[in-house]
Design a protein around this motif. Sequence first.
Motif, PDB file in Angstrom:
ATOM      1  N   SER A 372       0.831  -1.319  -0.055  1.00 38.34           N
ATOM      2  CA  SER A 372      -0.101  -0.009   0.020  1.00 38.34           C
ATOM      3  C   SER A 372       0.829   1.263  -0.091  1.00 38.34           C
ATOM      4  O   SER A 372       0.496   2.449  -0.238  1.00 38.34           O
ATOM      5  CB  SER A 372      -0.966  -0.091   1.125  1.00 38.34           C
ATOM      6  OG  SER A 372      -0.137   0.016   2.243  1.00 38.34           O
ATOM      7  N   THR A 375       0.981   3.417  -3.322  1.00 36.33           N
ATOM      8  CA  THR A 375      -0.276   4.178  -3.545  1.00 36.33           C
ATOM      9  C   THR A 375       0.228   5.435  -4.263  1.00 36.33           C
ATOM     10  O   THR A 375       1.063   6.098  -3.916  1.00 36.33           O
ATOM     11  CB  THR A 375      -0.998   4.383  -2.482  1.00 36.33           C
ATOM     12  OG1 THR A 375      -1.520   3.068  -2.204  1.00 36.33           O
ATOM     13  CG2 THR A 375      -2.322   5.146  -2.871  1.00 36.33           C
ATOM     14  N   ARG A 439      -3.189  -6.043  -9.327  1.00 38.49           N
ATOM     15  CA  ARG A 439      -3.830  -5.298  -8.366  1.00 38.49           C
ATOM     16  C   ARG A 439      -2.781  -4.378  -7.861  1.00 38.49           C
ATOM     17  O   ARG A 439      -2.960  -2.977  -7.448  1.00 38.49           O
ATOM     18  CB  ARG A 439      -4.079  -6.117  -7.124  1.00 38.49           C
ATOM     19  CG  ARG A 439      -4.624  -5.618  -5.712  1.00 38.49           C
ATOM     20  CD  ARG A 439      -4.464  -6.651  -4.724  1.00 38.49           C
ATOM     21  NE  ARG A 439      -3.161  -7.015  -4.499  1.00 38.49           N
ATOM     22  CZ  ARG A 439      -2.967  -7.981  -3.346  1.00 38.49           C
ATOM     23  NH1 ARG A 439      -4.247  -8.558  -2.342  1.00 38.49           N
ATOM     24  NH2 ARG A 439      -1.662  -8.092  -2.907  1.00 38.49           N
ATOM     25  N   LYS A 442      -2.910  -1.388  -9.893  1.00 39.93           N
ATOM     26  CA  LYS A 442      -4.276  -0.455  -9.765  1.00 39.93           C
ATOM     27  C   LYS A 442      -3.881   0.324  -8.412  1.00 39.93           C
ATOM     28  O   LYS A 442      -4.111   1.594  -8.473  1.00 39.93           O
ATOM     29  CB  LYS A 442      -5.076  -1.614  -9.491  1.00 39.93           C
ATOM     30  CG  LYS A 442      -6.464  -0.775  -8.558  1.00 39.93           C
ATOM     31  CD  LYS A 442      -7.549  -1.755  -8.399  1.00 39.93           C
ATOM     32  CE  LYS A 442      -8.792  -1.107  -7.434  1.00 39.93           C
ATOM     33  NZ  LYS A 442      -8.234  -0.631  -6.236  1.00 39.93           N
ATOM     34  N   THR A 443      -3.003  -0.172  -7.458  1.00 40.71           N
ATOM     35  CA  THR A 443      -2.544   0.656  -6.402  1.00 40.71           C
ATOM     36  C   THR A 443      -1.595   1.672  -6.702  1.00 40.71           C
ATOM     37  O   THR A 443      -1.905   2.876  -6.417  1.00 40.71           O
ATOM     38  CB  THR A 443      -1.972  -0.296  -5.413  1.00 40.71           C
ATOM     39  OG1 THR A 443      -2.709  -1.196  -5.074  1.00 40.71           O
ATOM     40  CG2 THR A 443      -1.257   0.722  -4.124  1.00 40.71           C
ATOM     41  N   PHE A 446      -4.119   4.050  -9.855  1.00 39.70           N
ATOM     42  CA  PHE A 446      -5.471   4.752  -9.547  1.00 39.70           C
ATOM     43  C   PHE A 446      -5.875   4.896  -8.300  1.00 39.70           C
ATOM     44  O   PHE A 446      -7.056   5.556  -8.155  1.00 39.70           O
ATOM     45  CB  PHE A 446      -6.455   3.582 -10.251  1.00 39.70           C
ATOM     46  CG  PHE A 446      -6.174   3.258 -11.612  1.00 39.70           C
ATOM     47  CD1 PHE A 446      -6.404   4.202 -12.713  1.00 39.70           C
ATOM     48  CD2 PHE A 446      -5.644   1.996 -12.117  1.00 39.70           C
ATOM     49  CE1 PHE A 446      -5.843   3.911 -14.101  1.00 39.70           C
ATOM     50  CE2 PHE A 446      -5.436   1.523 -13.410  1.00 39.70           C
ATOM     51  CZ  PHE A 446      -5.542   2.500 -14.460  1.00 39.70           C
ATOM     52  N   GLU A 447      -5.385   4.191  -7.414  1.00 41.31           N
ATOM     53  CA  GLU A 447      -5.803   4.640  -5.969  1.00 41.31           C
ATOM     54  C   GLU A 447      -5.073   6.033  -5.517  1.00 41.31           C
ATOM     55  O   GLU A 447      -4.073   6.568  -5.943  1.00 41.31           O
ATOM     56  CB  GLU A 447      -5.256   3.441  -4.819  1.00 41.31           C
ATOM     57  CG  GLU A 447      -5.982   2.112  -5.233  1.00 41.31           C
ATOM     58  CD  GLU A 447      -5.575   1.249  -4.097  1.00 41.31           C
ATOM     59  OE1 GLU A 447      -4.784   1.648  -3.193  1.00 41.31           O
ATOM     60  OE2 GLU A 447      -6.105   0.038  -3.996  1.00 41.31           O
ATOM     61  N   THR A 448      -5.646   6.638  -4.529  1.00 41.82           N
ATOM     62  CA  THR A 448      -5.375   8.001  -4.103  1.00 41.82           C
ATOM     63  C   THR A 448      -5.271   7.978  -2.623  1.00 41.82           C
ATOM     64  O   THR A 448      -5.648   7.222  -1.794  1.00 41.82           O
ATOM     65  CB  THR A 448      -6.423   8.941  -4.474  1.00 41.82           C
ATOM     66  OG1 THR A 448      -7.793   8.635  -3.824  1.00 41.82           O
ATOM     67  CG2 THR A 448      -6.567   9.245  -6.077  1.00 41.82           C
ATOM     68  N   LEU A 449      -4.527   8.824  -1.776  1.00 48.97           N
ATOM     69  CA  LEU A 449      -4.202   9.092  -0.705  1.00 48.97           C
ATOM     70  C   LEU A 449      -4.485  10.779  -0.377  1.00 48.97           C
ATOM     71  O   LEU A 449      -4.490  11.550  -1.112  1.00 48.97           O
ATOM     72  CB  LEU A 449      -2.771   8.906  -0.418  1.00 48.97           C
ATOM     73  CG  LEU A 449      -2.379   7.630  -0.212  1.00 48.97           C
ATOM     74  CD1 LEU A 449      -0.746   7.351   0.052  1.00 48.97           C
ATOM     75  CD2 LEU A 449      -3.142   6.575   0.968  1.00 48.97           C
TER      76      LEU A 449
END
Length: 496
Positions: A372, A375, A439, A442-443, A446-449
């Motif tokens: 993670s 990200t 996966r 994708k992290t 495309f994922e955000t923090l």
Amino acid sequence: MLIADFFDIWLASPEFFFWFSLAFVFVFTIEDCNSRSLGYPILNTCLGWVSLFVVLCTLMLILTSSYIPNYFYNLFALQDELSQIAKSIILIIVVIWVLLSLTYIKIEKIYNFEFWILILIVTGVMFILVATTDLISLYLTIEIQALIFYTLASFKKTSEFCTEAGLKYFLLGAFSSIILLLSLSLIYGLTGLTSYIELGSLLQVYTLDNCITAYAFRAGILLLIISFMFKIGAAPFHIWLPDVYEGSPAAITAFFATVYKFVILVVAFRIFTFWLFPIFWFVQQNFLLFVHLSLLVGSCGAFVQQKWKRFLAYSSIFHVGFLLLALANGTLQSLESFFFYILIYILTNCGFFSLFFSLVYSKNNSIVRYLSDLTMLLKTNTIQAVCLIIMLFSIAGIPPIAGFFAKFYILFSTLNSGFNSLFIVSLLFSCFSCFYYLRIIKTVCFETLTRWAFFSPVDRTISIVLSIVTLCLFFLFFNINSFLLPLKLITLILIF
């Protein structure tokens, strides 16, 4: 007798240079580090560069020296194309590893000079291991290597995870050593032989009929296979692998995943493909069982991992299944694909570790631990994210990256060998494994923090290694025949 001794020394001149250099470095390092007049200096970084120099000089000696394929030291070792190529690849991987570890020891504040001495010793032991042709020297070199790895796995005394990893590795490694010793005792007790050459000649004239001796000999071979499955981390003997990968220092994890795995696979290739070729049908049956289990455990176990080192551990279990599949086919084409796959796999692993070593938090000066933590890497550092995506595409087998060709040749050789059901199972597991690599993509993309992570600037040596690995993986498909042709020639020389 004196002429024969000089001939043996001449054949092993690169190894003698390496060991004399190691002894010289060891003596002077102890003298300087314990010198009160010098102020007890910390020579860890300096010793790292000296180790790199010794490895490079040994590599130059191996590449430039002419040799004669021959047995030496009373048939205890063999100088042939396989041992020469394996030694060269070992040294090249060690050079890459040293360049990565020089930055890591500064981050983790590893100031013990014994770190580099142990690495040089285990590298020298690997030279002997890939050239050995006797069961006695095989056991001794594997155990010396294992004792050093137990120490390296628990090298950080202040870390509870490191101590736990070293203890688990020691206990399970002792169990594996017992199995290996029992297998060698059975083989020697039934045949009275320890030399590969003599055992191979015996198997060519002696058929394993349904008798007590034949069953006992098969039991010895089965125990030998099990001990090697433990060493390379194949399921179901993989229990130690994720914990040791996670608890060990990241630099030692990188050494396990690259150099150590390559050496054990080369030794397994020599033993099970050449020495045991007359009873290859028995070896093949056992290999196929471990192929199915490794593909299943590796692909399913990686899905639930949150830490990147445990993720790479389960990923290595899956790829060991593909490597065993190449060995189980037993054809010339499958052996070519075996060498090609292992080189691409190790190259990709070097890229992964160089990437994770470059992600150092500027706040606490520590490398990332979780997946993670990647990200929004595409936004924070686009070049690193692109390198990671290329490596993930390669290890997942997505065209046109180099990893696709590695998997394609193994699956193609499996289909040509007539293992149609095994081909379908391997293809399905390969497609299934793509999802946990996607996966991570994708992290990254495309994922955000809400809070961005700030990383320190990338070290120059790490960036060079990461760039070279990425370019090799991406541009290899443009001229892949130039890479495959030497492998075909090497395989033909080894077999004939």
